[in-house]
Design an enzyme around this catalytic site. Structure first.
Site, PDB file in Angstrom:
ATOM      1  N   HIS A   1      12.591 -24.808  73.849  1.00 20.71           N
ATOM      2  CA  HIS A   1      12.021 -26.035  73.269  1.00 20.71           C
ATOM      3  C   HIS A   1      10.821 -25.674  72.415  1.00 20.71           C
ATOM      4  O   HIS A   1      10.081 -24.748  72.749  1.00 20.71           O
ATOM      5  CB  HIS A   1      11.598 -27.008  74.383  1.00 20.71           C
ATOM      6  CG  HIS A   1      11.377 -28.412  73.899  1.00 20.71           C
ATOM      7  ND1 HIS A   1      10.178 -28.814  73.340  1.00 20.71           N
ATOM      8  CD2 HIS A   1      12.203 -29.475  73.860  1.00 20.71           C
ATOM      9  CE1 HIS A   1      10.279 -30.093  72.999  1.00 20.71           C
ATOM     10  NE2 HIS A   1      11.495 -30.521  73.293  1.00 20.71           N
TER      11      HIS A   1
ATOM     12  N   GLU B   1      18.422 -31.464  76.963  1.00 20.98           N
ATOM     13  CA  GLU B   1      19.816 -31.614  76.529  1.00 20.98           C
ATOM     14  C   GLU B   1      20.822 -31.170  77.584  1.00 20.98           C
ATOM     15  O   GLU B   1      21.925 -31.698  77.668  1.00 20.98           O
ATOM     16  CB  GLU B   1      20.070 -30.805  75.250  1.00 20.98           C
ATOM     17  CG  GLU B   1      19.127 -31.085  74.115  1.00 20.98           C
ATOM     18  CD  GLU B   1      19.374 -32.422  73.460  1.00 20.98           C
ATOM     19  OE1 GLU B   1      20.029 -33.278  74.080  1.00 20.98           O
ATOM     20  OE2 GLU B   1      18.898 -32.602  72.335  1.00 20.98           O
TER      21      GLU B   1
HETATM   22  N1  ACO Z   1      18.872 -18.880  73.659  1.00 19.30           N
HETATM   23  C1  ACO Z   1      18.579 -17.607  73.308  1.00 19.30           C
HETATM   24  N2  ACO Z   1      17.478 -17.263  72.623  1.00 19.30           N
HETATM   25  C2  ACO Z   1      16.638 -18.253  72.297  1.00 19.30           C
HETATM   26  C3  ACO Z   1      16.885 -19.598  72.650  1.00 19.30           C
HETATM   27  C4  ACO Z   1      18.055 -19.889  73.368  1.00 19.30           C
HETATM   28  N3  ACO Z   1      18.369 -21.128  73.731  1.00 19.30           N
HETATM   29  N4  ACO Z   1      15.872 -20.376  72.194  1.00 19.30           N
HETATM   30  C5  ACO Z   1      15.017 -19.538  71.565  1.00 19.30           C
HETATM   31  N5  ACO Z   1      15.490 -18.264  71.617  1.00 19.30           N
HETATM   32  C6  ACO Z   1      14.861 -17.062  71.075  1.00 19.30           C
HETATM   33  C7  ACO Z   1      15.141 -16.923  69.578  1.00 19.30           C
HETATM   34  O1  ACO Z   1      16.331 -16.211  69.340  1.00 19.30           O
HETATM   35  C8  ACO Z   1      13.931 -16.154  69.128  1.00 19.30           C
HETATM   36  O2  ACO Z   1      14.091 -14.830  69.541  1.00 19.30           O
HETATM   37  P1  ACO Z   1      13.523 -13.597  68.650  1.00 19.30           P
HETATM   38  O3  ACO Z   1      12.054 -13.884  68.464  1.00 19.30           O
HETATM   39  O4  ACO Z   1      13.820 -12.407  69.475  1.00 19.30           O
HETATM   40  O5  ACO Z   1      14.273 -13.678  67.350  1.00 19.30           O
HETATM   41  C9  ACO Z   1      12.826 -16.735  69.998  1.00 19.30           C
HETATM   42  O6  ACO Z   1      13.454 -17.219  71.173  1.00 19.30           O
HETATM   43  C10 ACO Z   1      12.051 -17.865  69.323  1.00 19.30           C
HETATM   44  O7  ACO Z   1      12.949 -18.772  68.699  1.00 19.30           O
HETATM   45  P2  ACO Z   1      12.437 -20.061  67.889  1.00 19.30           P
HETATM   46  O8  ACO Z   1      13.605 -20.773  67.318  1.00 19.30           O
HETATM   47  O9  ACO Z   1      11.350 -19.651  66.949  1.00 19.30           O
HETATM   48  O10 ACO Z   1      11.759 -20.836  69.060  1.00 19.30           O
HETATM   49  P3  ACO Z   1      11.492 -22.350  69.176  1.00 19.30           P
HETATM   50  O11 ACO Z   1      10.651 -22.491  70.388  1.00 19.30           O
HETATM   51  O12 ACO Z   1      10.988 -22.945  67.957  1.00 19.30           O
HETATM   52  O13 ACO Z   1      12.982 -22.929  69.464  1.00 19.30           O
HETATM   53  C11 ACO Z   1      14.757 -24.417  69.861  1.00 19.30           C
HETATM   54  C12 ACO Z   1      13.237 -24.176  69.962  1.00 19.30           C
HETATM   55  C13 ACO Z   1      15.154 -24.613  68.404  1.00 19.30           C
HETATM   56  C14 ACO Z   1      15.083 -25.665  70.654  1.00 19.30           C
HETATM   57  C15 ACO Z   1      15.496 -23.199  70.455  1.00 19.30           C
HETATM   58  O14 ACO Z   1      15.049 -22.930  71.746  1.00 19.30           O
HETATM   59  C16 ACO Z   1      17.015 -23.370  70.444  1.00 19.30           C
HETATM   60  O15 ACO Z   1      17.650 -23.173  69.416  1.00 19.30           O
HETATM   61  N6  ACO Z   1      17.623 -23.743  71.624  1.00 19.30           N
HETATM   62  C17 ACO Z   1      19.039 -23.928  71.720  1.00 19.30           C
HETATM   63  C18 ACO Z   1      19.481 -25.264  71.160  1.00 19.30           C
HETATM   64  C19 ACO Z   1      19.035 -26.435  72.016  1.00 19.30           C
HETATM   65  O16 ACO Z   1      19.153 -26.439  73.232  1.00 19.30           O
HETATM   66  N7  ACO Z   1      18.505 -27.468  71.344  1.00 19.30           N
HETATM   67  C20 ACO Z   1      17.990 -28.681  71.987  1.00 19.30           C
HETATM   68  C21 ACO Z   1      16.507 -28.625  72.077  1.00 19.30           C
HETATM   69  S1  ACO Z   1      15.823 -29.988  72.988  1.00 19.30           S
HETATM   70  C22 ACO Z   1      15.631 -31.237  71.857  1.00 19.30           C
HETATM   71  O17 ACO Z   1      15.739 -31.062  70.701  1.00 19.30           O
HETATM   72  C23 ACO Z   1      15.390 -32.669  72.358  1.00 19.30           C
END
Ligand code: ACO
Length: 377
Positions: free
Chosen positions: A253, A312
């Site tokens: 998140h 989610e």
């Molecule tokens: N699975 C695996 N790796 C992840 C995940 C995940 N669910 N979420 C983040 N990471 C990793 C990224 O690959 C990245 O790794 P790296 O630095 O080695 O490249 C690191 O964590 C940071 O990623 P960001 O996208 O910059 O982190 P952010 O905190 O902004 O991400 C997000 C938030 C977009 C929700 C992300 O966690 C994600 O894509 N999750 C999966 C999709 C999901 O569940 N979405 C619903 C969110 S809840 C809502 O919107 C109400």
């Protein structure tokens, strides 16, 4: 991008609000003064709406009045139904149909309270009616008896829901009613700050919620669990995904650095549903088992990131358990969030300032006009 602008506005405080507070480091969500864990599983949807609009819980008469107002606004105008019928024939996406349906409501000169009741009730009615029409079914209109969530379930499923089903959906809608200055809420505040009407503000908010970066993706989280199929396949499936650099849906998140508190509320609500004999207990056990393995692997592969379960993951399970298909997930989110949007509009109106951030011009200056015949590329 020069890096001077705060493009995502993360460093900007754009409003003062009494509606909700998200403490991402601690995993605390406060809804109008109550912890989300305290209020969401206990309040009815109507109590929650009253709390958001008036700042306190209602007494019996006030609750009755609000329930009657919502029930009285449940049936959609005939021109909205005609519009939804046409959209269903063309196979329009449910969120587009919701946006069209809301936009078709009269902005009129009704009081704020009446417009609020109409919009809250109509959102549920449009979502349910469009679901029926898109499936080739007749719209179901429940009688005027109070109970917004019971009526919504009746309209969607054409059957009387059990007490536990109503409680589960009510808990979900209360949980997602507000969440700080998220994109659709901010959009709503920007629009109402121009002194326009509530219908316009909510129409804009629906448009913002439709975006995949905001409306969330509970569908893919559930698809992932279905693809895994059985717990003994979970570890190798999830490992392969992580090795490939793919993301695990339902985890991580932008704001929460710990487990999203809403995940726990919805997990408990879903468990209660299964314990009351409704839903697929085997699926529930699989979801819980997959979560445990996913959290362990995320810790192993991304030790510095603190990636935990988000809202989610259990939203998907809860709505699926109520018999909702995945295309209804985001529209159902709107059925809860609409009350938060309207409460923010009310707050914004009383603060009464046009929202007009600055921008930094990074384009050319002093260009000279050239006629069409002189423009060479
Ligand atoms: N699975 C695996 N790796 C992840 C995940 C995940 N669910 N979420 C983040 N990471 C990793 C990224 O690959 C990245 O790794 P790296 O630095 O080695 O490249 C690191 O964590 C940071 O990623 P960001 O996208 O910059 O982190 P952010 O905190 O902004 O991400 C997000 C938030 C977009 C929700 C992300 O966690 C994600 O894509 N999750 C999966 C999709 C999901 O569940 N979405 C619903 C969110 S809840 C809502 O919107 C109400």
């Amino acid at each position: 991008m020069t890096g001077i602008a705060d493009a995502g506005l993360e460093r900007t405080i754009a409003a003062e609000t009494r509606l909700s507070d998200v403490q991402g480091q601690e995993g605390i969500l406060t809804l109008a003064g109550y912890s989300a864990e305290e209020i969401a599983p206990n309040a009815t949807f109507e109590e929650m709406v009253y709390l958001f609009l008036r700042g306190r819980l209602p007494d019996r008469t006030e609750l009755q009045d609000l329930s009657s107002a919502l029930a009285g606004a449940r049936e959609l105008p005939s021109h909205t139904i005609t519009l939804l019928q046409g959209a269903a024939e063309r196979g329009v996406e449910p969120m587009d149909a919701l946006r069209m349906g809301i936009a078709s409501l009269d902005s009129g000169d009704a009081s704020f309270e009446n417009q609020a009741a109409t919009l809250i009730s109509s959102t549920a009615s449009i979502v349910a009616a469009y679901h029926r029409l898109a499936g080739g079914n007749e719209i179901v209109w429940p009688d005027r008896e109070p109970g917004h969530v019971r009526s919504f379930l009746r309209m969607v499923n054409d059957s009387d829901p059990g007490k536990e089903q109503v409680r589960a959906l009510e808990t979900y809608l209360n949980t997602v009613m507000d969440h700080g200055l998220n994109a659709s809420t901010f959009a709503c505040r920007v629009i109402i700050a121009t002194n326009t009407d509530l219908v316009s503000a909510v129409t804009g908010a629906v448009g913002a919620l439709k975006g995949p970066l905001h409306g969330g993706a509970p569908g893919p989280a559930l698809d992932m669990v279905f693809e895994i199929g059985s717990l003994d396949r979970a570890e190798s499936y999830l490992r392969t995904k992580l090795e490939r650099g793919e993301r695990l849906m339902g985890f991580g998140h932008r704001v929460y650095r710990v487990r999203d508190p809403r995940a726990d509320i919805l997990s408990v609500a879903t468990r209660r549903l299964y314990e009351s004999g409704q839903g697929d207990e085997a699926l529930y056990q699989l979801v819980v088992g997959v979560e445990e393995i996913a959290l362990r692997l995320l810790e192993e592969y991304k030790p510095d990131r603190s990636i935990k379960t988000n809202v989610e993951y259990y939203t998907a399970l809860l709505l699926y358990s109520l018999g909702f298909p995945t295309e209804l997930f985001t529209p159902t989110f709107a059925v809860g969030r609409v009350a938060g949007w309207i409460a923010h509009c009310s707050e914004q109106r009383s603060n009464g300032r046009l929202i007009r951030p600055g921008s930094i011009y990074v384009g050319d200056r002093d260009r000279k006009w050239q006629g069409l015949e002189d423009r060479v590329r």
